[in-house]
Design a protein around this motif. Structure first.
Motif, PDB file in Angstrom:
ATOM      1  N   GLN A 279      56.517  40.403  82.124  1.00 47.17           N
ATOM      2  CA  GLN A 279      55.828  39.218  82.628  1.00 47.17           C
ATOM      3  C   GLN A 279      54.889  39.516  83.789  1.00 47.17           C
ATOM      4  N   THR A 280      55.059  40.678  84.447  1.00 46.19           N
ATOM      5  CA  THR A 280      54.194  41.018  85.586  1.00 46.19           C
ATOM      6  C   THR A 280      53.338  42.253  85.340  1.00 46.19           C
ATOM      7  N   ASP A 281      53.287  42.731  84.084  1.00 43.77           N
ATOM      8  CA  ASP A 281      52.435  43.880  83.758  1.00 43.77           C
ATOM      9  C   ASP A 281      50.984  43.479  84.000  1.00 43.77           C
ATOM     10  N   GLN A 282      50.263  44.289  84.753  1.00 42.19           N
ATOM     11  CA  GLN A 282      48.897  43.939  85.135  1.00 42.19           C
ATOM     12  C   GLN A 282      47.842  44.397  84.137  1.00 42.19           C
ATOM     13  N   TYR A 283      48.212  45.242  83.173  1.00 44.38           N
ATOM     14  CA  TYR A 283      47.194  45.652  82.217  1.00 44.38           C
ATOM     15  C   TYR A 283      47.558  45.444  80.756  1.00 44.38           C
ATOM     16  N   PHE A 284      48.819  45.436  80.383  1.00 43.27           N
ATOM     17  CA  PHE A 284      49.209  44.996  79.048  1.00 43.27           C
ATOM     18  C   PHE A 284      49.782  43.585  79.189  1.00 43.27           C
ATOM     19  N   TYR A 285      48.935  42.589  79.002  1.00 45.65           N
ATOM     20  CA  TYR A 285      49.278  41.194  79.267  1.00 45.65           C
ATOM     21  C   TYR A 285      50.310  40.668  78.266  1.00 45.65           C
ATOM     22  N   TRP A 286      51.361  40.020  78.788  1.00 48.69           N
ATOM     23  CA  TRP A 286      52.432  39.529  77.925  1.00 48.69           C
ATOM     24  C   TRP A 286      51.927  38.517  76.900  1.00 48.69           C
ATOM     25  N   GLY A 287      50.923  37.729  77.269  1.00 51.32           N
ATOM     26  CA  GLY A 287      50.391  36.733  76.350  1.00 51.32           C
ATOM     27  C   GLY A 287      49.818  37.348  75.090  1.00 51.32           C
ATOM     28  N   ALA A 288      49.243  38.542  75.208  1.00 50.45           N
ATOM     29  CA  ALA A 288      48.699  39.227  74.034  1.00 50.45           C
ATOM     30  C   ALA A 288      49.820  39.605  73.071  1.00 50.45           C
ATOM     31  N   SER A 289      50.958  40.023  73.602  1.00 49.95           N
ATOM     32  CA  SER A 289      52.100  40.363  72.746  1.00 49.95           C
ATOM     33  C   SER A 289      52.639  39.132  72.037  1.00 49.95           C
ATOM     34  N   GLU A 290      52.659  37.998  72.723  1.00 49.41           N
ATOM     35  CA  GLU A 290      53.096  36.764  72.074  1.00 49.41           C
ATOM     36  C   GLU A 290      52.188  36.409  70.899  1.00 49.41           C
ATOM     37  N   LYS A 291      50.884  36.583  71.084  1.00 45.06           N
ATOM     38  CA  LYS A 291      49.946  36.306  69.989  1.00 45.06           C
ATOM     39  C   LYS A 291      50.175  37.279  68.829  1.00 45.06           C
ATOM     40  N   GLU A 292      50.399  38.542  69.159  1.00 42.90           N
ATOM     41  CA  GLU A 292      50.656  39.537  68.108  1.00 42.90           C
ATOM     42  C   GLU A 292      51.907  39.169  67.316  1.00 42.90           C
ATOM     43  N   ALA A 293      52.945  38.702  68.007  1.00 42.18           N
ATOM     44  CA  ALA A 293      54.199  38.355  67.337  1.00 42.18           C
ATOM     45  C   ALA A 293      53.980  37.230  66.316  1.00 42.18           C
ATOM     46  N   HIS A 294      53.061  36.318  66.604  1.00 42.56           N
ATOM     47  CA  HIS A 294      52.761  35.231  65.675  1.00 42.56           C
ATOM     48  C   HIS A 294      51.953  35.725  64.478  1.00 42.56           C
TER      49      HIS A 294
END
Length: 333
Positions: A279-294
């Protein structure tokens, strides 16, 4: 904090290898190490940026205790073929080069036909994503930690900072290498480390002075270690060739049926996938992973609840280690 090591680093030699950019080499080598060698289930872990085989968290005493774990060094890391140890090494290396070389290691070198789970952190996670595109039938489960299927524009631009610091340093000289061995560019490497350092964790991590949990009494003491000492055994060209591979990371580029569409590329991945961004990664944004999971047909995304930023996925902090280990155990049940 890497898991305990056993055995020694091994090397697999590959003759007549052609890179993605068309460059050919008469000899290439991969460095790797095996853990729990008597186990029958197979786990493969590619290293990350600035990752070495024996510093990579390998889960062999935790979630992968019952697996034969094979940690493989990415091309460019200074152990596998790299600018520092291979004359004529190409300036452009891409993830498919690493994947094809690793495939040769597993199938021809180790006679492995399938991989029960592949686990990758950061660049190792991007390499794992490319495995799922290039050899979709070979990997049964995949775990990507603090990573992405495509390097974002923000991530790309962040890397431009340390890259510029190194390339513009007066002691870094671009020239054709005449002999193997590490180039000496201490000021350039220090500039690289300085530009990179604040991105490793998070604002909260610095404000809570969590570097003290690593044994450093002050910020300046931590800074000395992570921006200077930790870079002294790295070759500048090794860093740069890996950084550029990271910047170009994009799984949609290597399947002509995708037409450059990330959505199409991910929709074709049938392997069960576990994504674990922080949730605090500054360069691999958690939101991008959520989109990938969908977009992935069979995926789940579990967000690491940590202030350790990108390092939450590296096996540095005990709480993060336990959390990640439990998530992987549950995923592999």
């Amino acid at each position: 904090m890497a898991s305990p090591t056993n055995g020694t680093i091994e090397f697999f030699d590959i003759p007549d290898f052609t890179f993605q950019d068309g460059t050919s080499r008469s000899h290439l080598r991969l460095a790797y190490q095996q853990f729990n060698k008597s186990a029958t289930k197979i786990a493969v872990i590619p290293t990350c940026f600035r990752g070495r085989v024996q510093s990579t968290w390998n889960f062999s005493q935790g979630a992968l205790r019952e697996y034969r774990v094979i940690v493989v060094a990415l091309l460019g890391n200074g152990e596998s073929s790299s600018p520092s140890n291979t004359l004529g090494f190409p300036p452009t290396v891409d993830y498919p080069d690493c994947v094809r070389a690793q495939h040769l290691l597993l199938t021809e070198g180790l006679s492995i036909k399938s991989v029960d789970v592949m686990v990758g952190f950061s660049m190792g996670g991007q390499c794992t994503y490319h495995w799922l595109v290039l050899y979709p039938q070979m990997v049964k489960h995949a775990v990507m930690i603090c990573s992405s299927s495509r390097t974002s524009r923000h991530n790309y631009q962040f890397l431009e900072g340390p890259r510029a610091g190194l390339e513009n340093s007066f002691d870094y000289v671009t020239a054709e290498r005449k002999e193997v061995g590490r180039l000496d560019a201490p000021r350039g490497l220090r500039a690289f480390g300085k530009a990179y350092s604040a991105w490793l964790t998070s604002v909260s991590w610095f404000e809570q002075q969590l570097y003290q949990e690593l044994g450093y009494k002050s910020l300046s003491e931590w800074d000395k270690a992570v921006t200077d000492v930790n870079y002294r055994d790295w070759d500048p060209d090794d860093l740069l060739v890996m950084l550029r591979m990271w910047q170009r990371g994009d799984v949609s580029l290597y399947d002509p049926d995708c037409g450059g569409s990330l959505e199409v590329a991910l929709s074709k991945i049938k392997t069960p996938v576990l994504l674990m961004p922080c949730q605090t990664d500054q360069y691999f944004y958690w939101g991008a992973s959520e989109k990938e999971a969908h977009l992935l047909p069979n995926a789940k995304c579990e967000i690491i609840p940590s202030v350790w930023g990108h390092l939450a996925g590296a096996g540095i902090n005990r709480q993060d280690i336990e959390w990640l280990d439990n998530q992987i155990k549950e995923f592999l049940k």
